[in-house]
Scaffold this motif. Sequence first.
Motif, PDB file in Angstrom:
ATOM      1  N   GLY A  15       0.851  -1.082   0.367  1.00  0.00           N
ATOM      2  CA  GLY A  15      -0.144   0.520  -0.130  1.00  0.00           C
ATOM      3  C   GLY A  15       0.581   1.316  -0.083  1.00  0.00           C
ATOM      4  O   GLY A  15       0.518   2.415  -0.321  1.00  0.00           O
ATOM      5  N   ARG A  67      -1.812   2.904 -10.758  1.00  0.00           N
ATOM      6  CA  ARG A  67      -0.340   2.339  -9.508  1.00  0.00           C
ATOM      7  C   ARG A  67       0.357   3.513 -10.606  1.00  0.00           C
ATOM      8  O   ARG A  67       0.722   4.227  -8.721  1.00  0.00           O
ATOM      9  CB  ARG A  67      -0.973   1.356  -9.421  1.00  0.00           C
ATOM     10  N   ASP A  84       2.419   3.668  -6.656  1.00  0.00           N
ATOM     11  CA  ASP A  84       1.907   4.170  -5.683  1.00  0.00           C
ATOM     12  C   ASP A  84       0.906   2.474  -5.249  1.00  0.00           C
ATOM     13  O   ASP A  84       1.428   2.040  -6.425  1.00  0.00           O
ATOM     14  CB  ASP A  84       0.452   4.979  -5.754  1.00  0.00           C
ATOM     15  N   SER A  85       0.107   2.762  -4.247  1.00  0.00           N
ATOM     16  CA  SER A  85      -0.397   1.315  -3.882  1.00  0.00           C
ATOM     17  C   SER A  85       0.483   0.588  -4.297  1.00  0.00           C
ATOM     18  O   SER A  85      -0.123  -0.574  -4.829  1.00  0.00           O
ATOM     19  CB  SER A  85      -1.895   0.959  -5.236  1.00  0.00           C
ATOM     20  N   LYS A  87       2.194  -3.717  -3.833  1.00  0.00           N
ATOM     21  CA  LYS A  87       1.746  -4.717  -3.662  1.00  0.00           C
ATOM     22  C   LYS A  87       2.993  -5.801  -3.822  1.00  0.00           C
ATOM     23  O   LYS A  87       3.924  -4.993  -4.174  1.00  0.00           O
ATOM     24  CB  LYS A  87       1.070  -5.836  -4.901  1.00  0.00           C
TER      25      LYS A  87
END
Length: 129
Positions: A15, A67, A84-85, A87
Motif C-alpha cells: 500500500g 498505480r 503507488d499502492s 503490492k
Amino acid sequence: QVQLVESGGGLVQPGGSLRLSCAASGFTLDYFAYGWFRQAPGKEREAVSCISSSDESIFYADSVKARFTISRDNAKNTVYLQMDSLKPEDTAVYYCAAVPHACHNGNGWYTRPSEFDYWGQGTQVTVSS
C-alpha cells in the motif's frame, strides 16, 4: 559515455509508495524514449512503463495501470517512476532503459528488453510487511 543510473529503491510496506529516478548522462535526454523494466527472482525481465520523446506517448503494463506514473524532466536529464499502492508482487529489481525517439513503432509498443539500446544497473524494490 552513455550512462543510466537508477535510484530510489528500497523496502516499503504493501500500500505504500516509492519514486524511482533514472539519471541519464552522456547524451541528451529528450532524444530518447525511456522505459522501466523489472525482474523478479526466477522470472523474465518484463516491461513496466515507457515514455516517448517524439510524441510523449506513454505505455503501462496492465499490472501497474492506475498505480504507477512515468514522467521525465528534460532539464534535469532524469526520468521518474512514481509507484503507488504497491503490492508484494511488485517486488523486483527495476531497470531503466533507453531507445531513440519512441516506445513504439508501426507494429506496437516496445516491450522486449532486446528493443532497448542502453540499460542502467537496476535498483531493488521490496514490498513486504
